[in-house]
Design an enzyme around this catalytic site. Structure first.
Site, PDB file in Angstrom:
ATOM      1  N   HIS A 101       0.841  -1.207   0.000  1.00  0.00           N
ATOM      2  CA  HIS A 101       0.000   0.000   0.000  1.00  0.00           C
ATOM      3  C   HIS A 101       0.866   1.244   0.000  1.00  0.00           C
ATOM      4  O   HIS A 101       1.971   1.256   0.519  1.00  0.00           O
ATOM      5  CB  HIS A 101      -0.968   0.015   1.194  1.00  0.00           C
ATOM      6  CG  HIS A 101      -0.297  -0.152   2.519  1.00  0.00           C
ATOM      7  ND1 HIS A 101       0.114  -1.379   2.999  1.00  0.00           N
ATOM      8  CD2 HIS A 101       0.041   0.744   3.480  1.00  0.00           C
ATOM      9  CE1 HIS A 101       0.665  -1.230   4.182  1.00  0.00           C
ATOM     10  NE2 HIS A 101       0.654   0.057   4.498  1.00  0.00           N
ATOM     11  N   HIS A 103       0.681   5.340   0.938  1.00  0.00           N
ATOM     12  CA  HIS A 103      -0.050   6.380   1.660  1.00  0.00           C
ATOM     13  C   HIS A 103       0.008   7.681   0.845  1.00  0.00           C
ATOM     14  O   HIS A 103       1.095   8.098   0.455  1.00  0.00           O
ATOM     15  CB  HIS A 103       0.607   6.669   3.009  1.00  0.00           C
ATOM     16  CG  HIS A 103       0.678   5.500   3.942  1.00  0.00           C
ATOM     17  ND1 HIS A 103      -0.142   5.370   5.045  1.00  0.00           N
ATOM     18  CD2 HIS A 103       1.477   4.401   3.958  1.00  0.00           C
ATOM     19  CE1 HIS A 103       0.170   4.250   5.699  1.00  0.00           C
ATOM     20  NE2 HIS A 103       1.149   3.657   5.064  1.00  0.00           N
TER      21      HIS A 103
HETATM   22  P1  5GP Z   1       1.716   0.620   7.317  1.00  0.00           P
HETATM   23  O1  5GP Z   1       2.431   0.936   8.589  1.00  0.00           O
HETATM   24  O2  5GP Z   1       1.583  -0.871   7.128  1.00  0.00           O
HETATM   25  O3  5GP Z   1       2.295   1.320   6.151  1.00  0.00           O
HETATM   26  O4  5GP Z   1       0.300   1.249   7.473  1.00  0.00           O
HETATM   27  C1  5GP Z   1      -0.900   0.585   7.603  1.00  0.00           C
HETATM   28  C2  5GP Z   1      -1.927   1.677   7.670  1.00  0.00           C
HETATM   29  O5  5GP Z   1      -3.194   1.073   7.636  1.00  0.00           O
HETATM   30  C3  5GP Z   1      -1.854   2.552   8.914  1.00  0.00           C
HETATM   31  O6  5GP Z   1      -1.703   3.898   8.527  1.00  0.00           O
HETATM   32  C4  5GP Z   1      -3.168   2.287   9.625  1.00  0.00           C
HETATM   33  O7  5GP Z   1      -3.693   3.458  10.187  1.00  0.00           O
HETATM   34  C5  5GP Z   1      -4.050   1.761   8.511  1.00  0.00           C
HETATM   35  N1  5GP Z   1      -5.044   0.786   8.910  1.00  0.00           N
HETATM   36  C6  5GP Z   1      -4.878  -0.238   9.796  1.00  0.00           C
HETATM   37  N2  5GP Z   1      -6.012  -0.959   9.886  1.00  0.00           N
HETATM   38  C7  5GP Z   1      -6.908  -0.387   9.035  1.00  0.00           C
HETATM   39  C8  5GP Z   1      -8.266  -0.690   8.701  1.00  0.00           C
HETATM   40  O8  5GP Z   1      -8.883  -1.625   9.197  1.00  0.00           O
HETATM   41  N3  5GP Z   1      -8.864   0.129   7.787  1.00  0.00           N
HETATM   42  C9  5GP Z   1      -8.212   1.186   7.214  1.00  0.00           C
HETATM   43  N4  5GP Z   1      -8.899   1.927   6.339  1.00  0.00           N
HETATM   44  N5  5GP Z   1      -6.938   1.507   7.534  1.00  0.00           N
HETATM   45  C10 5GP Z   1      -6.290   0.722   8.416  1.00  0.00           C
END
Ligand code: 5GP
Length: 137
Positions: A101, A103
């Site tokens: 993903h 951001h």
């Molecule tokens: P990472 O640290 O893996 O780049 O970020 C994962 C992101 O997913 C975080 O910014 C967190 O806030 C978001 N996130 C975690 N669980 C969920 C969810 O159930 N739904 C959505 N829409 N975002 C999520």
């Protein structure tokens, strides 16, 4: 190894709700539930990939095309001044969900970001931001 029990795979399957922003044949975009700024959006491929290294060039290109199309519209819709793209690979880098993903974090001049994966936003606020952004597409 990709594990299709991750939360974004469940969102793609429709098993878990999300505040959808945009979808096409290869990508899906939705609001982060713990936004670092208003309008913080996640762009994911529909293809299975845990991170940047196990995704094909085409999958990454599809995500980038979606980011390039969405980011300026999100910035305008949120009244922001610019945007930050973040992409984490591996636990050590801060990755918490193991489906690739990107951001899109809108930035306003002089406004600091909330912490990464910090506080859950109010669902009504997220719904309202998603509505405003979708209307701008
Ligand atoms: P990472 O640290 O893996 O780049 O970020 C994962 C992101 O997913 C975080 O910014 C967190 O806030 C978001 N996130 C975690 N669980 C969920 C969810 O159930 N739904 C959505 N829409 N975002 C999520």
């Amino acid at each position: 190894m990709y594990d299709d029990n991750n939360i974004f795979a469940k969102i793609l399957k429709g098993d878990i709700p999300s505040h959808k922003i945009y979808e096409d044949d290869t990508t899906y975009a939705f609001l982060d539930v713990m936004p670092r700024s208003d309008g913080h959006t996640l762009v994911i491929p529909k293809a299975d990939a845990t991170g940047l290294l196990d995704a094909s060039g085409q999958v990454i290109a599809n995500c980038m095309a979606t980011i390039q199309m969405l980011a300026p519209k999100i910035v305008d819709a949120m009244g922001a001044d610019g945007f930050l793209i973040q992409q984490f690979n591996g636990e050590a880098a801060g990755q918490t969900v193991f489906h690739l993903h990107f951001h899109i974090v809108p930035r306003k001049l002089g406004q600091s970001l909330r912490p990464h994966a910090g506080e859950m936003a109010d669902p009504e606020t997220l719904a309202s931001h998603a509505h405003i952004i979708r209307a701008a597409l």
